[in-house]
Design an enzyme around this catalytic site. Sequence first.
Site, PDB file in Angstrom:
ATOM      1  N   GLY A 124      82.770  69.858   7.045  1.00 42.13           N
ATOM      2  CA  GLY A 124      82.277  68.716   6.270  1.00 42.13           C
ATOM      3  C   GLY A 124      82.060  67.486   7.127  1.00 42.13           C
ATOM      4  O   GLY A 124      81.059  66.775   6.986  1.00 42.13           O
ATOM      5  N   CYS A 125      82.985  67.243   8.038  1.00 39.22           N
ATOM      6  CA  CYS A 125      82.889  66.058   8.904  1.00 39.22           C
ATOM      7  C   CYS A 125      81.697  66.168   9.845  1.00 39.22           C
ATOM      8  O   CYS A 125      81.013  65.172  10.118  1.00 39.22           O
ATOM      9  CB  CYS A 125      84.187  65.879   9.685  1.00 39.22           C
ATOM     10  SG  CYS A 125      85.617  65.631   8.606  1.00 39.22           S
ATOM     11  N   THR A 126      81.443  67.365  10.333  1.00 40.12           N
ATOM     12  CA  THR A 126      80.297  67.574  11.217  1.00 40.12           C
ATOM     13  C   THR A 126      79.003  67.357  10.444  1.00 40.12           C
ATOM     14  O   THR A 126      78.092  66.655  10.918  1.00 40.12           O
ATOM     15  CB  THR A 126      80.352  68.989  11.836  1.00 40.12           C
ATOM     16  OG1 THR A 126      81.577  69.115  12.578  1.00 40.12           O
ATOM     17  CG2 THR A 126      79.174  69.232  12.757  1.00 40.12           C
ATOM     18  N   ALA A 162      78.513  63.590   9.881  1.00 39.71           N
ATOM     19  CA  ALA A 162      78.132  62.881  11.111  1.00 39.71           C
ATOM     20  C   ALA A 162      76.680  63.194  11.484  1.00 39.71           C
ATOM     21  O   ALA A 162      75.925  62.307  11.896  1.00 39.71           O
ATOM     22  CB  ALA A 162      79.081  63.260  12.255  1.00 39.71           C
TER      23      ALA A 162
END
Length: 156
Positions: free
Chosen positions: A45-47, A50
């Site tokens: 999710g963070c990738t 970003a």
Amino acid sequence: MSELTVGSPAPDFDLAADGGGRVSLSALKGRKVVLYFYPKDDTPGCTKEAIAFSGLADSFEEAGATIVGVSPDKAEKHDRFKAKHDLKVLLGADTDTDVANRYGVWVEKSMYGRKYMGIERSTFLIDAEGRIAAIWRKVKVAGHAEAVLEAVRELG
């Protein structure tokens, strides 16, 4: 600590950043700031988040906004994360979670019945005067960067 609301002054911060630099809210005064908190570098999710913000980086810049992603990861880890995914956003290292605490996003979470402290994926839009213009909590990544860009443009 009272919860931050739209119109509140945004708490200042000064963090180690990727590339060996530093990032602080006071240094960005006069610009709109998209401050997004995410749990951890290089997780799915963070990738995606970003990469979504990076894909719109030029549009945010045209709208007069600086994007700053913040997680508890160290700046050196941010460097690897940025290089691996060709990210175009500034990443701040909140290793002691002080900034996350001041923004109210360091919260108790639960996974598989185990409770632990972690970042609640959240985004704050800060106006050029340093006040909070919009808040997104418990962010779902899909479409989020686009929604934030729309809010930045509406802020003028």
